[in-house]
Each structure stands twice: as C-alpha cells, then as structure tokens.
Scaffold this active site. Structure first.
Site, PDB file in Angstrom:
ATOM      1  N   GLY A  24      19.629  39.641  33.421  1.00  9.84           N
ATOM      2  CA  GLY A  24      19.999  39.046  35.081  1.00  9.84           C
ATOM      3  C   GLY A  24      21.592  38.754  34.569  1.00  9.84           C
ATOM      4  N   GLY A  80      23.903  36.761  33.889  1.00  7.98           N
ATOM      5  CA  GLY A  80      24.112  35.148  33.285  1.00  7.98           C
ATOM      6  C   GLY A  80      25.503  34.553  33.699  1.00  7.98           C
ATOM      7  NE  ARG A  81      29.851  37.724  31.206  1.00  7.37           N
ATOM      8  CZ  ARG A  81      30.887  38.148  30.381  1.00  7.37           C
ATOM      9  NH1 ARG A  81      32.019  37.348  30.366  1.00  7.37           N
ATOM     10  NH2 ARG A  81      30.960  39.320  29.800  1.00  7.37           N
ATOM     11  CE  LYS A  99      31.472  41.671  32.904  1.00  4.67           C
ATOM     12  NZ  LYS A  99      31.689  43.138  32.655  1.00  4.67           N
ATOM     13  CG  ASP A 108      30.961  30.145  28.218  1.00  4.40           C
ATOM     14  OD1 ASP A 108      30.822  31.304  28.621  1.00  4.40           O
ATOM     15  OD2 ASP A 108      32.272  30.259  27.358  1.00  4.40           O
ATOM     16  NE  ARG A 125      30.987  44.884  38.227  1.00  2.00           N
ATOM     17  CZ  ARG A 125      30.234  44.981  36.857  1.00  2.00           C
ATOM     18  NH1 ARG A 125      30.959  45.039  35.809  1.00  2.00           N
ATOM     19  NH2 ARG A 125      29.016  44.421  36.877  1.00  2.00           N
ATOM     20  NE  ARG A 179      23.098  45.069  36.692  1.00  2.37           N
ATOM     21  CZ  ARG A 179      24.377  45.063  36.062  1.00  2.37           C
ATOM     22  NH1 ARG A 179      24.594  45.453  34.756  1.00  2.37           N
ATOM     23  NH2 ARG A 179      25.346  44.125  36.550  1.00  2.37           N
ATOM     24  CG  ASP A 211      21.400  45.611  30.162  1.00  2.00           C
ATOM     25  OD1 ASP A 211      21.030  46.316  29.162  1.00  2.00           O
ATOM     26  OD2 ASP A 211      22.169  44.671  30.072  1.00  2.00           O
ATOM     27  CG  ASP A 261      27.818  45.660  33.196  1.00  3.23           C
ATOM     28  OD1 ASP A 261      28.543  45.343  34.192  1.00  3.23           O
ATOM     29  OD2 ASP A 261      26.832  45.133  32.930  1.00  3.23           O
TER      30      ASP A 261
HETATM   31  P1  AMP Z   1      26.740  42.343  28.960  1.00  2.00           P
HETATM   32  O1  AMP Z   1      26.989  42.611  27.208  1.00  2.00           O
HETATM   33  O2  AMP Z   1      28.104  42.053  29.516  1.00  2.00           O
HETATM   34  O3  AMP Z   1      26.159  43.461  29.634  1.00  2.00           O
HETATM   35  O4  AMP Z   1      25.701  41.373  29.107  1.00  2.00           O
HETATM   36  C1  AMP Z   1      24.468  41.232  28.553  1.00  2.00           C
HETATM   37  C2  AMP Z   1      23.644  39.867  29.314  1.00  2.00           C
HETATM   38  O5  AMP Z   1      24.279  38.547  28.839  1.00  2.00           O
HETATM   39  C3  AMP Z   1      23.685  39.840  30.885  1.00  2.00           C
HETATM   40  O6  AMP Z   1      22.542  39.165  31.110  1.00  2.00           O
HETATM   41  C4  AMP Z   1      25.008  39.021  30.986  1.00  2.00           C
HETATM   42  O7  AMP Z   1      24.989  38.154  32.076  1.00  2.00           O
HETATM   43  C5  AMP Z   1      24.682  38.062  29.863  1.00  2.00           C
HETATM   44  N1  AMP Z   1      26.048  37.411  29.317  1.00  2.00           N
HETATM   45  C6  AMP Z   1      27.030  37.994  28.610  1.00  2.00           C
HETATM   46  N2  AMP Z   1      28.101  36.897  28.651  1.00  2.00           N
HETATM   47  C7  AMP Z   1      27.594  35.854  29.195  1.00  2.00           C
HETATM   48  C8  AMP Z   1      28.036  34.433  29.050  1.00  2.00           C
HETATM   49  N3  AMP Z   1      29.456  34.031  28.767  1.00  2.00           N
HETATM   50  N4  AMP Z   1      27.663  33.413  29.838  1.00  2.00           N
HETATM   51  C9  AMP Z   1      26.245  33.721  30.188  1.00  2.00           C
HETATM   52  N5  AMP Z   1      25.612  34.781  30.323  1.00  2.00           N
HETATM   53  C10 AMP Z   1      26.374  35.942  29.674  1.00  2.00           C
HETATM   54 MG    MG Z   2      25.961  44.153  31.212  1.00  2.00          MG
END
Ligand code: AMP
Ligand code: MG
Length: 487
Positions: free
Chosen positions: A92, A94-95, A115, A127, A178, A185, A254, A264
């Site tokens: 999901g 997360g940020r 993002k 974070d 974005r 997805r 994802d 992404d």
């Molecule tokens: P990504 O590698 O960017 O595709 O992210 C994979 C997962 O990690 C997704 O669920 C993102 O929302 C979460 N995520 C990546 N970086 C952060 C962050 N700094 N804080 C919270 N969630 C994160």
């Molecule tokens: Mg991602």
C-alpha cells in the site's frame, strides 16, 4: 483570489468512492515551508491547471496535499505485491496519497498522486517521506521516457518540504506530484483477491476497464478481454524499454500498472554498454530484474494478475485457468513481434522488409555489439549516420572491424531509411553520470544542471550542436553504476 483558484480545481474522488475497501482516507503531512523545485508547465496546461496558480501559496498547498478543493477525498491506496518473488500481503501507499482524479485535455481522467506526503497506515517502519534527489530523478527519467514515446506516469512538480530527512545522511525532503492514467497495479488486484471478496475484484476490474480499456466492456467476456488487453499493453511496454536499454530495476507486482504505463521509478537506469545481464539495483543481487529478464518477469507478473482475476474469467475454475494460460501464451508472441519490429526500425528497415533478411541481420548485430561492447544508445544513433554514408562513427566503436564491415555491407544492401532511424534512436537519454551530477547539485541547492539535463532529454531525437557532452557515455572513472532503493 487564490482561494477561488483552489476551489476552481476539480478533483474527482472516483477511486475513493467506488473502491472504498481499497482506499483509506488520509491527510498529507503539514509542509510549512514548501519550495517549488520543478514544475511541468505543459503538463499542467493539459490538465487545466494554471501554472501561475500552482506557483502561488495555495497552488503549493495543493501540490503538497496541504489543501484540496471541496469534494476531494485524498486516500492512501491498498495493494499487495510480490517483491523479488516473495509475496507481501500488505504494502500500500506508505508515503503516498491519491489526491483524486483530474480531467485531461484529451478527455480522459488522470490521477493526481503525491509521493513523500507523510506516513499513512501502510507506512510500516518507514518515515513517509521522500528526498530531493530521488524525486527529481523520477521527474527527469519519467519525462525522458515520455519524450521517447514510452507510456509512463508523468511528473507534474517536485516541491521541497524544507524538512531535513534522515537517510544514510541527512538530506533535504521533497514531494513529487505525479500524474498517471491510474495507480491500479497488479498488486491492487492481488490485495482485492486476497480478501476473498470476488465482488470487490469485479468492481476493481470494472474500474480498470472504465479507466483504461473501455472498448472491452462490450466483449463477450469483458474480464478476459481486459486481461488480454493488459497483456498486450505490457508486451508493448516492455519491448519499448528493451529497445532503449531501460532497466526498471524493481519490477515487483506492485510496481506494474494495469494501464501499461511505466510506474515507480526507483533504482532504474539506462544501460550504456550493451550487456543483456545489466543490473544496477544494489539490492538485486541475483539479477532477477536484469535487462534481459524483463520480458519474462512481466509475464510472471501477469500470471499473478491472472490468479487474482480467475473467478472473473470463468465460473468453472479449470476453465478459468485454461483461459488464463491460453491468453498468457500471447505475451511472448506479442513481445517478440514488438521487439523485432522495433529493432528493424532501429536499423531503418521498413516494415515490408522480408523477415528472412532482417532477422539474421539483427541477431548478428546484437552479437557484435555485445562482444565489443558498445554504448547501446550512441551506437544506434551513429548507425543512422552510416545509413547516410558516414560509417566511421559507428565503425570506430566496435572491436571486430572485419565483422562490422561485412555486416554493414549486408545491411546497406537492404536500403535502410536514415530518417526512420533518427526518429527511433535517441541522441540523448538520461545518462547515469549526468543524472547523478544533476541530482548532487540539486541536493546542494543548485538546480541549473537539472534544468539543463531535463531540457536535453525531453527532446531526445533532435540532435543539437553544443550538446555533445550529453550524448557521450560515462567517463571511465564512473562506475560500476549502482542504484539504490532507499529513496
Ligand atoms: P517502492 O519500493 O517505492 O515501490 O515501495 C515499496 C513499499 O514501501 C510501498 O508500500 C511504499 O509505500 C513503501 N515505502 C517506501 N518508502 C517508504 C517510506 N519512506 N515511508 C513509508 N513507506 C515507504
Ligand atoms: Mg512501488
């Protein structure tokens, strides 16, 4: 006045309203000192957003999610995903947040998504933040991809938050605004399916059909037709990546969009020396997402989509599996056709060229340039010059001159079209060393190299004097290049 401008923005909440189970209403973290670092004015205009408004304090509040127009419902989207082959049931946003949907000048809807907008219920240990370098990286690479004609999410703006963010070192915080066809997805389908509610999967598929594949709505089996449309879109997309040497780097389920857009941008990179095994991501130790594996991985991800959609494909499970398998069989065929056609175009061979002539020619060339090895981008660009009678720029790049000369003779006999070549072989890609240089400067507060690089790579086929530096490969002391996920 500016208040009027914010309320004049129409942000729909279709995903939030139609797929409540997959959307957690959420608010962006407060950004007290926003600073606009990049703004995509042409894209803003296509979306009916006034660039002057976006630069205003209220515009910046919108771009940071700190203010949204009446009726908007920002949400964190739920999704699962296979990461490097391992299933994570709950990833999901997360940020990130989906602020809502905007109407594009072409009549279609686009997601406005942030993002780096703070922690959400999906943040786990993260974070919720993002930093200047990686957000500008996504901006420049996605806009370069768009300029190359490759389906992709777009970048509307990067806004500095004024916050210090702890990574390996302390870095300046930033947010990316974005734009995407949608953020549905493969992992969104996995999440919906894992909950066991087939009607939710159906509503998600209906949503995806409405957003991306309206033509399949009238098909005898619309969900099967949608699945096949996604297969076609991904086969075409990955072929386009391969033809420009793009390595996505983290093709988890994802990170694969149902729309067929590249999504992404993390540890991605453009290959320089032609190497089928090229891998850049520091965490991809096994090379799962290496250049040459991308088609196979896309197909694997589509099999995960099929599993998630099975109950929609046929009420009889075995029949559903048979339909999925038969459809998936089309991926390799469509991918190969797109790759061959694209490679032929890179060699200036017109569509009517006999495959018996073209196919051995392209195979032999790939073997030749792998052996040397040559810079993938500039070699093909230089071949365009060879088609005009100036063989030397390409010739001096290869080791085996006898083989090159023999190959060139066979190729020229087919009468390659130099103009066609120049329209598909970019002179400029976002070269890794230049991207790093621009991001390092931006992190220190100097945005000039970033702006210059952006201007070059968003006009990639138009070779201009004075830009030689942007067309050259990395200097010998750069590399081996490693990219990082810690964005
Ligand atoms: P990504 O590698 O960017 O595709 O992210 C994979 C997962 O990690 C997704 O669920 C993102 O929302 C979460 N995520 C990546 N970086 C952060 C962050 N700094 N804080 C919270 N969630 C994160
Ligand atoms: Mg991602």
């Amino acid at each position: 006045m500016s208040d009027t401008a914010l309320s004049a923005v129409t942000l729909e909440a279709r995903f939030a309203n139609q797929l409540e189970e997959l959307a957690v209403p959420w608010r962006a973290e407060d950004v007290p000192r926003p600073e606009l670092l990049a703004l995509n004015e042409p894209l803003a205009a296509e979306l009916g957003l006034d660039p002057d408004f976006l630069r205003s304090p209220d515009g910046l509040r919108l771009l940071t999610g700190n203010a949204v127009p009446p009726g908007a419902t920002p949400v964190a989207q739920a999704y699962s995903g296979h990461q490097f082959g391992w299933y994570s049931p709950r990833l999901g946003d997360g940020r990130a947040l989906l602020l809502g949907e905007l109407r594009h000048a072409d009549g279609g809807l686009r997601d406005l998504h942030l993002k780096g907008s703070g922690r959400t219920p999906f943040a786990r240990g993260g974070d919720g933040r993002a930093v200047v370098g990686p957000m500008l990286r996504e901006y420049v690479v996605s806009e370069a991809m768009h300029a190359l004609g490759i389906p992709t999410t777009r970048s509307l703006a990067v806004v500095g938050t004024g916050r210090a963010v702890q990574r390996e070192t302390v870095l300046p915080g930033a947010l990316l605004a974005r734009i995407a066809g949608s953020h549905v997805r493969v992992g969104t389908f996995q999440f919906a399916r894992a909950g066991g509610d087939v009607e939710l999967v159906r509503r998600l598929a209906d949503y995806a059909i409405q957003r991306h594949y309206p033509d399949v709505a009238g098909a005898e089996n619309p969900y099967l037709a949608m699945f096949q449309a996604v297969i076609s879109a991904q086969a075409a997309l990955v072929a386009r990546w391969m033809l420009v040497g793009f390595v996505h780097g983290v093709m988890n389920t994802d990170n694969m969009a149902i729309s067929g857009e590249t999504i992404d941008y993390g540890p991605c990179a453009f290959m320089e020396a032609f190497n089928p095994a090229a891998v850049y991501s520091s965490i991809d130790e096994a090379g799962r997402y290496a250049y040459r594996n991308q088609p196979v991985v896309a197909e694997w991800n589509l099999a995960r989509l099929a599993e998630s959609m099975l109950p929609l494909l046929h009420e009889d499970e075995q029949k559903a599996v048979d339909l999925a398998v038969e459809s998936l069989g089309g991926f390799q065929r469509q991918y190969s056709a797109a790759w061959s056609a694209g490679l032929n175009a890179k060699l200036g061979l017109r569509e009517e060229t006999n495959d018996a002539d073209a196919s051995p020619l392209t195979d032999d060339l790939l073997a030749l340039i792998q052996e040397s090895p040559v810079d993938f981008t500039s070699f093909f660009r230089n071949l365009g010059k060879a088609a005009r009678g100036e063989a030397e720029p390409a010739r001096r790049m290869v080791l085996d001159l006898t083989a090159f000369d023999a190959w060139t003779e066979r190729w020229l006999a087919l009468g390659p079209d130099a103009e066609l070549m120049d329209s598909v072989n970019p002179a400029y890609i976002p070269r890794n060393h230049l991207v790093e240089e621009a991001l390092a400067a931006a992190t220190e507060g100097d945005l000039k190299p970033f702006a210059e690089l952006l201007a070059v790579v968003t006009d990639p086929f138009n070779e201009r004097p004075g830009l030689e530096r942007y067309a050259e490969g990395a200097p010998g002391d750069f590399g081996p290049y490693r990219t990082f996920c810690g964005t």
